[in-house]
Design a protein around this motif. Structure first.
Motif, short mmCIF file in Angstrom:
data_model
loop_
_atom_site.label_atom_id
_atom_site.label_comp_id
_atom_site.label_asym_id
_atom_site.label_seq_id
_atom_site.Cartn_x
_atom_site.Cartn_y
_atom_site.Cartn_z
N SER A 127 -17.54 40.04 -17.14
CA SER A 127 -17.24 40.85 -18.31
C SER A 127 -15.80 40.63 -18.78
N ASN A 128 -15.61 40.76 -20.09
CA ASN A 128 -14.26 40.65 -20.64
C ASN A 128 -13.72 42.02 -21.01
N LYS A 129 -14.11 43.02 -20.22
CA LYS A 129 -13.64 44.38 -20.44
C LYS A 129 -13.09 44.95 -19.14
N GLN A 130 -12.11 45.83 -19.29
CA GLN A 130 -11.58 46.57 -18.16
C GLN A 130 -11.58 48.05 -18.50
N TYR A 180 -3.44 40.68 -29.79
CA TYR A 180 -4.12 39.39 -29.93
C TYR A 180 -3.55 38.62 -31.12
N TYR A 197 -9.41 43.25 -28.87
CA TYR A 197 -8.97 42.27 -27.88
C TYR A 197 -7.45 42.18 -27.81
N GLU A 253 -7.54 38.12 -24.46
CA GLU A 253 -8.93 38.22 -24.91
C GLU A 253 -9.72 39.18 -24.03
N LEU A 254 -9.09 40.32 -23.78
CA LEU A 254 -9.68 41.35 -22.95
C LEU A 254 -9.65 42.68 -23.70
N ARG A 255 -10.75 43.41 -23.66
CA ARG A 255 -10.81 44.72 -24.27
C ARG A 255 -10.69 45.78 -23.17
N THR A 256 -10.18 46.95 -23.55
CA THR A 256 -9.96 48.02 -22.57
C THR A 256 -10.62 49.30 -23.05
N TYR A 316 -17.43 46.30 -16.36
CA TYR A 316 -15.99 46.03 -16.27
C TYR A 316 -15.70 45.08 -15.12
N ASN A 317 -14.76 44.16 -15.37
CA ASN A 317 -14.35 43.26 -14.29
C ASN A 317 -13.28 43.87 -13.41
#
Length: 238
Positions: A2-5, A38, A65, A69-72, A203-204
Motif C-alpha cells: 500500500s502507498n498509504k500510512q 508533491y 500525495y 508519493e505517499l498518502r496519510t 497501510y504499510n
C-alpha cells in the motif's frame, strides 16, 4: 504494498475537545511544511468519516500525495470522555503515594517535579501564615478579609484545574482500585483501534503520536498490543 500510512494522534490532559489536537497537528506537519508536498503542488486535505474509532465526534483527515508519493490518513484516539468524574480526592491520593515514595526513589524528571511541588506547597503555606500573622501583629484585620476574599476566588479555580488537568494524570498513572477501570477502558479502546487499522491491510505502516499524557498512553497501547501482533507474525513464518 500500500502507498498509504496511518497516523494516530493521542491528546494530552485537560478538557480536550474532539479533533482540536488532530487539526492542530495536521496543520503543523502537513499544511505548513512545503518541503514534503508533491512536486511543489498545493497540499490537499479531505475530511472523511472515521469508521475505525466508532466515535461520531471524530473524522479521518486524508492528505493528497506527498513528495514520496505517499498518502496519510490521520486519526485521533480521543479518550477524554473516558476519564469522567475526576475529583480532588483522586489527586490527593496520588500525591500522598508520591510523597510516601520520596524524591530519591523516583526517576530524575519526577524527582524534580516532586521537589518543586513540595517547595511550592511550603511557600504557599508560609505565605498564608505570614499574611494572617502580619495582620494580627499590626492590628490590621482588613488584611484577613483580603486574604479570605482572594481565597474564595482562587480556591474554585484551583479545584477546577486540579480536577480537569492534574486529575487525568493522577487517575491514569495511579493503579489504585478506583482508577483501574478507567485505565483499562482507555487502553482497551486504544488497542482495539490499533488492531483494526492493522487488520484492515490498507497501510504499510501505522504511527502513534502522543502529546503529554498521550505519550504514556501510546506506550501502554504498544506494549499491550505487541504480543498479539508478534504471535501472528511467528505463526505465519512457521
Amino acid at each position: 504494498m500500500s502507498n498509504k500510512q496511518a497516523v494516530i494522534i493521542i491528546h494530552g490532559i485537560g478538557e480536550q475537545r474532539p479533533m482540536d489536537t488532530l487539526r492542530g497537528f495536521v496543520k503543523a506537519v502537513w499544511e505548513t511544511d512545503e518541503s514534503i508536498h508533491y512536486k511543489g503542488r498545493p497540499p490537499k486535505m479531505y475530511s472523511k468519516p472515521d469508521t475505525i474509532s466508532g466515535n461520531h465526534e471524530l473524522r479521518r483527515l486524508t492528505t493528497s500525495y506527498n513528495k514520496a508519493e505517499l498518502r496519510t490518513d490521520f486519526f485521533e484516539f480521543y479518550w477524554a470522555h473516558l476519564m469522567e468524574g475526576n475529583k480532588v480526592t483522586h489527586v490527593w491520593a496520588w500525591l500522598k503515594r508520591l510523597a510516601a515514595i520520596g524524591p530519591f526513589n523516583l526517576p530524575r524528571p519526577l524527582s524534580t517535579v516532586w521537589m518543586l511541588f513540595f517547595f511550592l506547597l511550603v511557600m504557599g503555606a508560609a505565605s498564608v501564615y505570614a499574611l494572617f500573622a502580619f495582620s494580627t501583629l499590626l492590628d490590621m484585620p482588613w488584611l484577613e478579609w483580603v486574604g479570605g476574599f482572594i481565597s474564595v476566588l482562587l480556591i474554585p479555580v484551583l479545584v477546577g484545574l486540579l480536577e480537569d488537568y492534574v486529575g487525568d494524570a493522577a487517575r491514569y498513572l495511579d493503579s489504585s482500585p478506583r482508577n483501574v477501570k478507567r485505565r483499562q477502558e482507555i487502553r482497551s479502546q486504544g488497542i482495539k483501534m490499533l488492531k483494526e487499522l492493522h487488520d484492515s491491510g490498507e497501510y504499510n505502516r501505522i504511527i502513534l503520536v502522543g502529546h503529554s499524557l498521550g505519550s504514556v498512553i501510546a506506550y501502554d497501547i504498544l506494549i499491550h498490543a505487541w504480543p498479539s501482533f508478534k504471535s501472528k507474525t511467528v505463526a505465519k513464518t512457521r
